[in-house]
Every structure is written in structure tokens, then in C-alpha cells.
Design a protein around this motif. Structure first.
Motif: not given
Length: 557
Positions: A442-450
Motif C-alpha cells: 500500500f505504499q505510494g499513490s494511486s494512478l488517479q492522484c497522478f
């Protein structure tokens, strides 16, 4: 839509469910419904509670890894087949055989999962009646038998397709035997995982044995690399593909079986097909991070398209997270480093008689290792920035650095990002933690955030947990973006990651999610209301935060 930086509180996970015995109902032998099979989640989506630690067993983990190895080995072997080497009839037979092997291995994987999490089908007996518990147990048996029937159907299809291959090439059926896996050998009990492992080995050996006569007659150069592929499969060396250069184009491609995910049914034929490079071209051999041939454009191919359209390239790179500067495959794939090191091999990008295959730019790494400086020693066209970069300070930090800045007036033409692939659009997910290793996956950010952080860019394609975004004024160059699905982030994500044949098992990430009592396929099921999927995500993230108190995240939709 709520900004990605807003935080939500998560309720603590419910109490542990208790076990309850129940005799199995009579087995229903009717044909498997692919629609109902797609609704098999493990752990079950409707489970009230599920304590995960008691279910994880070394045997189940071993079978999961075995399925990963076998599927990769089978796909690697078949992807060696060059385009046009097989007739249409034979190609279709082999494609069908591959699909059945994949369905069989996936059914085995889910059988292991449902057995490991069987108590999750039972409600808490302190609050529910015995009738509810009995119905829940019956539901588990129904799922179990559905998976067994899928396995049986897959084995029948594999044998049938294999016999069709032999007949097409005039190979006598008595010379090559495909042993059919017997689902009758799989019984609920202490030996269930062992029986499943036997089935997986049978699938794998049957497939390779059936291909040998055909490969030996049609594609002799493939057999020369047999030992290399077997060694790669056993060692799980997925990140250093060693495909023979004389096989530049793959004839076959597989998607995640339709039986297990409705979203993948529509993905066939809808993906961003990469324009086939000419024989001998430096772009002819492109592999994704799993070591399998790419269907999408590579970064280099996208640059060639932009250059061919008459758009001047800057030959400058801004690399946020250069690590040690290596240009390699696998999880550390970094096309920015490859450009900086002169590995682009793009003669079409020469300008005014000067070879511009080696690019310059800025490398950012918070705590740069010595190898980064050693690799780029003596380069006056590069600048290493050993400082953290966030959206809040990026423009201020880079605008003073020529030749990259100012970014506001000269944004990059392409963005190459890595994101968290398990959380699909439209979920906005961002995490902050001092213990990254303990919150995987669950590290990082989702595609939608980018996508929301870069409104001036259009998603070009997803490649497992990497994606390419192109500046909106250049999207006219890429015809696939003009198709109805080309501007749909969810479909792009499904095609590039979710429906990839190895997405369920690669890197063991989804198995770790199941240990948190969740099935990531539920989050990708558009038939389930978005709010319900979001609540499942919140509960799962809450379990992670209970284990790692420093874990902070935001999740909105």
C-alpha cells in the motif's frame, strides 16, 4: 471530486469470526457459469470479519509461488514464437491451450485461497443464528465446487487443444501424451494443498511436452534456448529477460481469464497496440517489467512518434528518483536513466549532424548513493539534486536550473511515473509512512492522484505499475487516444495492469493484500457500487494502520 490530500478516519476492524462445522451440500454438476465465477472473491466480499494471521500457511504460500513460476514459464515459452511462424489455425489452438492452462492455474490459486480463508465465509456466531452460519458454510462449498469445475473444464480444454495441435502437424497422438489432471484427487482435508501442487505440475509438464514436437519442427531456434528459459522460470528471474534476438515479435498474447474478472472480457482488442518496429530495429525487442513482450509503446517509441510529427525534442530529462542511475529492467525500470546514459539508440533523433542519443538534465535523489556520482562522473550536462522534492516546492526548486526550467512555461512532453497499481481509478489514494517496507503493498499513490496532479497531461498507457502521460497538446500524435476507451483511465489501468496474466501473482503483492482479509479484484469490479468498494478499501487500510501506527493515508472517491 474531493482533493487527494484530505484524510479520512477508519473504523477499527471487526472482531474475529469463529469457526463452525457444516456438512457439505450435494455437489452440483451443472456447467460452470462464467458470470457467477467472476463473482468469486477470496476472502469473500461480504465477510463480516476475518482475522488473517491464523490462515497464512507455508503450504499455501508455496503453491502460490509455484503458480507464479509455472505461469511465467509457460508464457515465456510461448512468447518466443515469432509473428507469422504459425498458421492461423495452429495459432488459435495454441492460444486456446494457453488460456486453459492459465485458467487452471488461477483456479488452483483461488482454491488455495478459499481453503485458507474458509472461516471468513462464516458469520460471528455470537450475533448470528445457526441457520445463517449453515447458509454461509453452504456458500463456501458452492464456491469451492465452482472452482473445481473450472479446473476440470480447463484441463479438458487443454487436452483438446493439444490434440488439435498434434493433428495439425501430423504428430501421432500415441507419441505424445497429455495427462489430464483429475479433480477427483482434490479433497478437502489435510492433503488438499499437496494435491493442488500435483495438479499444477501436471499442467506445466503437459504443456511443455506437447509443444516439443511442434517447436522442434517449426521453430528450431526456440529449442536452443530451452535450458535458459527453464533456468529463468525456476529462479524467478523475471526482471532480466533473456529472449533470443532472432525472435523479434511475439505471435501470442494472453489476458487474465474472463472467468475470473468481468472487466477483462472487454479488454481484448481494445489495448494500445504498439506500432510494430521493423526487423532488426533497436525498438523491436521491448519487454514489460514481468519480462514479457510489451503490447504498448515504449518511452522511446513515443519519442520517435513525437519527433516524426515535427515536434522539437529538448533532449533534457528531469528524473525524480534516479536511485543509483542504472538503466535496467524489472521494478527498477527507469527510461530516464537510459536516456542519460546514451542507451536510447535512436538515430532518428540526430540534429544538425550531432548524435543526440545521450541526453542531459537533472537527477533528483534525496540520499544519492556513490554509484550515482560514479556513473555520471565528468558530465557537465547533468546536475544531481540531493534534496526532497514535493509538489509544493518543485517549481521553485527547478525553475532556476537551466536547461530544464522554467517548468511553468516549458512543461515536459512525457511523464513516466510509477504508481500503486492495486487501487484503480477513480480512487484517489496517497500515503505517508516512515516505514515503507511494512506497508507494502500500500505504499505510494494511486494512478488517479497522478492524473489529477497533472491536468495538462493525458494518460497514454499503463504498464503494470508504471504509466506514460503525454502533454495534451501532443495527444493528436497518438491515434489510440482518439478511440472511445483511449481516454478512460479505468480501462487503461485494467488493460495495462489488472488484465495482465501475471498481475494476480507477480511479486506476491496481491497475496499480501489477501492476508489483510481483502480481495483486490473486488475493488476492480464495476458491478459493485463504488461506495461498497471504497468501504472495503478503508477497512483494509485500517488493518494496516493498526499494525503500523505511523501509517498515514488519504483515500477519497
Amino acid at each position: 471530486m474531493i482533493p487527494c490530500t484530505q484524510h479520512r478516519r477508519v473504523e477499527p476492524p471487526p472482531q474475529r469470526c469463529s469457526a463452525s462445522g457444516s456438512a457439505p451440500p450435494p455437489r452440483n454438476r451443472r456447467a460452470v457459469s462464467s458470470t457467477s465465477a467472476r463473482r468469486i472473491f477470496c476472502p469473500p466480499a461480504k465477510a463480516e470479519a476475518c482475522e488473517v494471521d491464523e490462515f497464512a500457511s507455508s503450504e499455501a504460500i508455496d503453491l502460490e509461488v509455484l503458480c507464479e513460476r509455472l505461469l511465467f514459464a509457460v508464457l515465456s515459452r510461448s512468447y518466443e514464437i515469432p509473428r507469422g511462424a504459425l498458421s492461423r489455425e495452429v495459432s488459435e489452438l495454441l492460444q486456446r491451450m494457453l488460456l486453459n492452462v492459465q485458467e487452471g492455474l488461477e483456479a488452483l490459486r483461488l482454491l488455495t485461497c478459499t481453503w485458507s480463508f474458509r472461516l471468513c465465509w462464516l458469520p460471528n456466531n455470537s450475533t448470528k443464528s445457526w441457520l445463517v452460519a449453515a447458509n454461509a458454510a453452504k456458500s463456501w462449498w458452492h464456491q469451492w465446487w465452482q472452482l473445481l469445475e473450472i479446473l476440470e473444464k480447463a484441463s479438458d480444454g487443454m487436452v483438446s487443444a493439444g490434440q488439435g495441435l498434434f493433428k495439425s502437424y501430423g504428430v501421432p497422438l500415441n507419441l505424445v501424451e497429455i495427462p489430464k489432471p483429475s479433480v477427483n484427487e482434490i479433497h478437502v482435508g489435510s492433503s488438499v494443498i499437496s494435491a493442488m501442487s500435483t495438479q499444477a505440475e501436471t499442467f506445466y509438464q503437459a504443456f511443455l511436452m506437447s509443444l516439443d514436437p511442434i517447436m522442434g519442427e517449426v521453430i528450431p531456434q526456440v529449442l536452443e534456448h530451452r535450458k535458459r528459459f527453464d533456468r529463468q522460470a525456476r529462479g524467478l528471474k523475471m526482471y532480466s529477460p533473456d529472449f533470443p534476438a532472432e525472435v523479434p515479435h511475439s505471435q501470442l498474447w494472453q489476458f487474465y481469464p474472463d472467468s475470473f474478472a468481468a472487466v477483462c472480457v472487454k479488454q481484448k482488442g481494445e489495448g494500445n497496440q504498439r506500432r510494430q518496429a521493423s526487423e532488426g530495429s533497436a525498438l523491436a525487442n521491448a519487454f514489460d517489467m514481468a519480462g514479457l513482450r510489451m503490447l504498448h509503446r515504449t518511452v522511446l517509441e513515443a519519442l520517435v512518434e513525437i519527433d516524426a510529427a515535427g515536434e522539437a525534442l529538448s533532449f533534457q530529462v528531469l528524473n525524480l528518483g534516479a536511485m543509483d542511475g542504472r538503466c535496467s529492467g524489472g521494478p527498477s525500470t527507469d527510461p530516464a536513466n537510459c536516456l542519460l546514459l546514451g542507451h536510447s539508440e535512436l538515430p532518428a533523433l540526430d540534429r544538425e549532424g550531432q548524435n543526440r542519443s545521450r541526453w542531459g538534465g537533472i537527477l533528483v535523489e534525496v540520499d544519492p548513493p556513490p554509484q550515482l556520482f560514479e556513473r555520471f562522473a565528468g558530465r557537465d550536462d547533468l546536475l544531481v539534486v540531493p534534496r526532497p522534492v514535493f509538489p509544493e516546492n518543485a517549481s521553485e526548486l527547478f525553475d532556476g536550473f537551466a536547461p530544464v526550467g522554467p517548468l511553468a512555461s516549458n512543461p515536459p512532453k512525457l511523464l513516466y511515473i510509477d504508481f500503486n497499481p492495486h487501487i484503480p481509478p477513480p480512487f484517489l489514494y496517497r500515503t505517508i509512512s516512515r516505514s515503507q517496507s511494512r506497508i507494502i503493498p500500500f505504499q505510494g499513490s494511486s494512478l488517479q492522484c497522478f492524473l489529477e496532479a497533472a491536468p495538462g497531461f493525458q494518460l497514454l498507457h499503463v504498464e503494470l505499475f508504471n504509466a506514460i502521460l503525454v502533454r495534451r497538446d501532443l495527444q493528436r500524435i497518438f491515434p489510440e487516444l482518439r478511440k472511445p476507451w483511449g481516454s478512460d483511465p479505468f480501462k487503461q489501468w485494467a488493460h495495462g495492469y489488472f488484465c495482465h496474466p501475471l498481475a494476480r501473482v507477480l511479486w506476491h503483492r496481491e497475496r499480501q493484500i489477501r492476508w489483510e482479509a481483502a480481495d483486490p479484484r473486488l475493488w476492480a469490479d464495476e458491478a459493485v457500487p463504488l461506495a461498497e468498494r471504497g468501504q472495503s478499501l478503508l477497512k483494509t487500510l485500517g488493518r494496516v494502520r493498526d499494525r503500523v501506527p505511523s501509517f498515514e493515508f488519504s483515500l477519497t472517491w
